[in-house]
Every structure is written in structure tokens, then in C-alpha cells.
Enzyme design. Structure first.
Site, PDB file in Angstrom:
ATOM      1  N   GLY A 188       0.813  -1.207   0.000  1.00 13.87           N
ATOM      2  CA  GLY A 188       0.000   0.000   0.000  1.00 13.87           C
ATOM      3  C   GLY A 188       0.843   1.253   0.000  1.00 13.87           C
ATOM      4  N   ASN A 189       0.413   2.260   0.761  1.00 16.75           N
ATOM      5  CA  ASN A 189       1.101   3.549   0.768  1.00 16.75           C
ATOM      6  C   ASN A 189       1.893   3.754   2.063  1.00 16.75           C
ATOM      7  OD1 ASN A 189      -0.534   5.220   2.811  1.00 16.75           O
ATOM      8  ND2 ASN A 189      -2.147   4.466   1.447  1.00 16.75           N
ATOM      9  N   VAL A 192      -0.082   4.511   5.623  1.00 10.93           N
ATOM     10  CA  VAL A 192      -0.686   3.343   6.276  1.00 10.93           C
ATOM     11  C   VAL A 192       0.408   2.373   6.722  1.00 10.93           C
ATOM     12  CG1 VAL A 192      -2.228   1.368   5.968  1.00 10.93           C
ATOM     13  CG2 VAL A 192      -2.820   3.589   4.964  1.00 10.93           C
ATOM     14  N   GLU A 210       5.518  -3.274   1.080  1.00  5.53           N
ATOM     15  CA  GLU A 210       5.643  -3.003  -0.349  1.00  5.53           C
ATOM     16  C   GLU A 210       4.883  -1.717  -0.647  1.00  5.53           C
ATOM     17  OE1 GLU A 210       7.473  -4.475  -2.484  1.00  5.53           O
ATOM     18  OE2 GLU A 210       8.114  -6.193  -1.304  1.00  5.53           O
ATOM     19  N   CYS A 244       1.986   0.677  -8.771  1.00  2.28           N
ATOM     20  CA  CYS A 244       2.971   1.187  -7.808  1.00  2.28           C
ATOM     21  C   CYS A 244       4.330   1.446  -8.439  1.00  2.28           C
ATOM     22  CB  CYS A 244       3.117   0.223  -6.633  1.00  2.28           C
ATOM     23  SG  CYS A 244       3.625  -1.449  -7.091  1.00  2.28           S
TER      24      CYS A 244
END
Length: 499
Positions: A188-189, A192, A210, A244
Site C-alpha cells: 500500500g502507501n 498506512v 511493499e 505502484c
């Protein structure tokens, strides 16, 4: 919260039963997951279409078949991966067994991502299962149809006690993170990721994160711009830019900028026609929140190509933007959508300076026929991965690790790297109880003679061209001595050093 404690407790009890540790169980589950991917291809394509308007070709290449290839690769190599790995020994333990035993962590939490909700949810599962772990799987609620489909279909194929699927939003994920896991894998980002990392720290739980970042592209004037345009437009605008490792911005010298942008425009028209909104080969933003965020970034610079939007369908046209400044928001945050800024630099050194002035990206793309230029950039920058003269391709090779560095991620996976990520590497030294006399030199009371023997036995030297010649006699003597020690009782020889 109590219900999650019960779920995690049940999965932990299943792990403690020992069945997931067996190679037979691992192979059975991987085969079942392969069957799921093959038999449910139509259903997977359907939910990906509903969530992201993902074209069937992209769903096949980057989701379903990607996971299938990962499964096949793992099944083909699993027997070798689970074997103990022999390691080099020194003179002191020459007659002993020394090896690395890879064992499962236990109960693993996998937090999937919404942009590639099959690849980035089932992909990590492959490594976790191969390593013998039990799993709590949390698909992303941002791709709701895919999440619901996975929750319904996975129990029909996989071990219901060892592998559980939990759906929900932020509240459910927050509650789930209060539970104790043995490993957490999050895609995710960065924001978070910090929350996940903090939750893991309470139990000192290891993690893989990741993430993403602003993946740069540098194009020099030795490149075939038509080739660059095709490879770059494909990598940027598949999945409507929601990748991503998507190219985030392009750097080139002023003399080729307009030519390059013209090639971009021509290529996009070939890919998606005069009106990309009507193209079956182009996706959509996943929801209105992400649509609004990306549309707001279009205020910077000048639109060279594209720029049309349709709020009703979360459509944003593939858009090329020029004349953006370094302080513009589009150059400050990861775009994660179908906008591509093109900025000019005077030379490769300025490009390197721009790259190094930002956080380390998840990916980097270089287009050049000049090996010196490529080597200079690679030796002067850092990124999670890199593809030269193409985009998005390095993660497709299971023999390469995929992961970030710094704010773009922590840890890596794919292929054997997935197996290793979800395995504890246990160092093992197995010695015999015989020949105890050989150990007398290490026991108190210590004497100068004992220290002299210890120094000789444990001594090491810097490796040089003469190293093998200089040490070979000692190695032979050590092996010979150990062999004779097994035949003759020479341990008593060392008793005189006790005093």
C-alpha cells in the site's frame, strides 16, 4: 475485536498442529490455489472489470497469469528450497554438520492492495504457503467486488482452518492489527505502512512493506523515440496509471522534448483511439476519491496531450503535461493515475540530482543506447528495482527480488525471495559427543599453552591470491587430524594442557 481473537487463535491452533509444516501440505495447497486461478479465471476477470474496468488482457498479464506463473515456478522448485542449506565450516567444526534450516514463522497476516487485487493479494500467499505458514488474508476493501469474491471462493479450494479470509474497512483492519501475528506483509502507501509498522512493533513482529514512490524515467538523445513511446505509454497507462511502479515523471533534454511528446501523442492514439473513453483497452480510476485527487494534480503546467475527464465514470484521459515546476504538487507526491509530467534537464547529471533529491523510488526506468550513461545513473542513484529500455518488466522475472528501499518499501519477494521472506533462517550446528578431549583447550583453567592452540585453531587471514596456497596444507592437516581422531583415541593427548 473478540471475533478476531477467536479467528487468529483458531489459525494459530491449526499451525501448532504441525500440518502446515509438511511439504505435502504446502504442495497440496499450492496446487489447490493453482486450480482456483485456472478454474475461476472468468470470475476473477469479471470482478476486476467491475472494480477497475480492467481490460481482460491486462487482467490476464498482470493479475491472473502472473499469479499462475508464480505458483508454477514455486511448485517446480519447492523440493529444492526446503532442503537444509549446507554452509562452509572452519577448522574447529570441520567434522560437524552445519546448515541453515528454513522454517515457517507461524501465523502470517497479509494485507492486500486494491490496484492489483489478485496479484498483490494471492501473490504473497504463494510464498507464505510455500514456507509452511498459516495465513490470515485481508483483501483491500477499495476493490470491493474482488474482495468479496476472494472471501467466497478461497475456502472452497484451500484449507479452511489454516487459511482465513477477513473482509472489512479501516475499522476492521485496525482491530485486526491489535492481534499478535508472527509476520505481517503489507502492500500500500507509506502513511498506512507506518501504522502497520507501529502495530507490528508492539509484538516485535517482522514485516515486509511493499509501497511506492515517484518512479523516474530518463530518456537520452541516443534513444529511438518511437520505441521509447510505445514502451513508456504502455507502462504508464495500463490500469489507468494505478500501478505502484508506474513511470511517474519523465526527464529528457530540451532538444528532444517536443519530439518525444509528439511520439507519446501518436502512440496513445494508436493504443486507445481518438476517444480513450470508448476504448475497451483503457481502465478507470478505482473510485471518486482517487478521481478527485488525481484531477486536482492537473492544475500544474500545460496539458500537451489529453486532459479530458468524466466524473460520472471516474474517467481521466491519458494526459501528458509539460512546463511543471519542482514545487508543483504533481512533482511532490506519487501521482498514481494517468498523468505524466515531462520535464527538461540540461544533462544526465541534472537528472541524477533530481532523482537523488527525492525519496528513493520503488522503480526507475532508463532509456539509452549509451552503456556509460546507464552505468553512471545506476552507480549514482538508488531504487527498489530498475528496468533499462523498457518499463514494468523487472517484476516479471521470478529470479529477481521485487521490493523497495527507504520510503518505497522494506523487504522483497517473488520467486524464492518470497519463500525466504516468509521463512525464518535457522542456523544449525550438530556436533558429536565423542572426542571430548579435543575440547579441553577451551575449558578453564586457561593457560598460555591453551591460548596458543586456540589462536592457531581459530585463526583467520584476509583472502589474497596466495590464500589458497598458504592455507591448503593446514586444511589437509585438519581433515587428516579429524579422520585420525575418529580412529584413535588421541583426546588424552590434550589432557596435559589442563594445568
Amino acid at each position: 475485536m473478540a471475533k478476531y481473537s477467536e479467528v487468529v487463535g483458531g489459525v494459530r491452533a491449526a499451525f501448532m498442529s504441525g500440518r502446515s509444516r509438511t511439504v505435502e501440505w504446502r504442495r497440496q495447497q499450492l496446487t489447490a490455489l493453482l486450480k482456483l486461478v485456472e478454474e475461476q479465471k472468468a470470475g476473477l476477470n469479471n470482478v476486476l472489470k467491475q472494480d477497475l474496468n480492467k481490460p481482460e488482457a491486462e487482467a490476464f498479464m498482470m493479475e491472473v497469469n502472473f499469479v499462475r506463473n508464480e505458483l508454477v515456478y514455486t511448485l517446480n522448485h519447492l523440493s529444492d528450497w526446503v532442503k537444509p542449506e549446507k554452509v562452509k565450516k572452519n577448522l574447529v567444526v570441520m567434522m560437524d554438520d552445519a546448515y541453515i534450516k528454513r522454517e515457517p514463522y507461524g501465523v502470517v497476516l497479509i494485507l492486500g492492495a486494491w490496484n492489483y487485487p489478485i496479484q498483490l493479494t494471492l501473490g504473497p500467499m504463494v510464498g507464505a504457503i510455500a514456507a509452511g505458514n498459516c495465513i490470515v488474508l485481508k483483501p483491500s476493501e477499495v476493490s470491493p467486488k474482488t474482495a468479496q469474491f476472494l472471501e467466497a471462493i478461497i475456502p472452497k479450494y484451500l484449507d479452511k482452518e489454516c487459511i482465513k479470509v477477513i473482509n472489512g474497512g479501516v475499522q476492521e483492519t485496525t482491530e485486526l492489527l491489535t492481534e499478535r501475528f508472527d509476520y505481517i506483509f503489507y502492500t500500500g502507501n507509506p502513511e498506512v505502512a507506518k501504522i502497520v509498522y507501529q502495530a507490528a512493533a508492539k509484538h516485535l513482529t517482522p514485516v515486509t512493506l511493499e509501497l511506492g514512490g515517484k518512479s523516474p524515467v530518463f530518456v537520452d538523445n541516443t534513444s529511438d523515440l518511437s520505441v521509447v513511446a510505445r514502451r513508456l505509454m504502455w507502462g504508464k497507462f495500463c490500469n489507468s496509471g494505478q500501478t505502484c511502479i508506474a513511470p511517474d515523471y519523465v526527464m529528457c533534454t530540451p532538444d528532444i522534448r517536443d519530439k518525444l511528446c509528439d511520439q507519446f501523442g501518436k502512440t496513445l492514439e494508436k493504443f486507445f483511439g481518438d476517444n480513450p473513453k470508448n476504448s475497451d483497452s483503457y481502465g478507470r480510476m478505482v473510485n471518486k476519491r482517487h478521481f478527485d485527487r488525481v484531477r486536482a494534480l492537473m492544475s500544474a503546467g500545460k496539458v500537451k496531450y489529453g486532459g479530458k475527464v468524466d466524473e460520472a465514470t471516474n474517467f481521466i484521459e491519458p494526459t501528458i503535461i509539460v512546463d511543471v515546476g519542482p514545487g508543483d504538487k504533481i512533482m511532490q507526491e506519487e501521482i498514481f493515475g494517468p498523468l505524466l509530467p515531462v520535464i527538461t534537464v540540461k544533462d544526465v547529471d541534472e537528472a541524477i540530482s533530481i532523482i537523488n533529491g527525492k525519496e528513493k523510488p520503488l522503480a526507475m526506468y532508463l532509456f539509452s543506447k549509451n552503456k556509460e550513461v546507464v552505468d553512471k545513473i545506476l552507480s549514482s542513484t538508488s531504487s527498489g528495482g530498475v528496468t533499462v529500455n523498457d518499463t514494468l518488466m523487472h517484476p516479471s522475472l521470478p529470479s529477481l527480488p521485487f521490493g523497495g528501499v527507504g520510503t518505497s518499501g522494506l523487504g522483497s519477494y517473488h520467486g524464492k525471495f518470497s519463500f525466504d521472506t516468509f521463512s525464518h533462517h535457522r542456523g544449525c550446528l550438530v556436533r558429536s559427543q565423542a572426542l571430548e578431549g579435543l575440547n579441553d583447550v577451551r575449558y578453564p583453567p586457561y593457560t598460555d599453552k591453551k591460548l596458543s592452540l586456540i589462536s592457531w585453531a581459530m585463526g583467520s587471514s584476509l583472502k589474497s591470491n596466495r590464500f589458497f596456497v598458504a592455507t591448503f596444507p593446514l586444511v589437509v592437516l585438519g581433515i587428516l587430524f579429524g579422520f585420525l581422531a575418529k580412529i584413535f583415541d588421541i583426546g588424552s593427548f590434550f589432557n596435559k594442557f589442563r594445568k
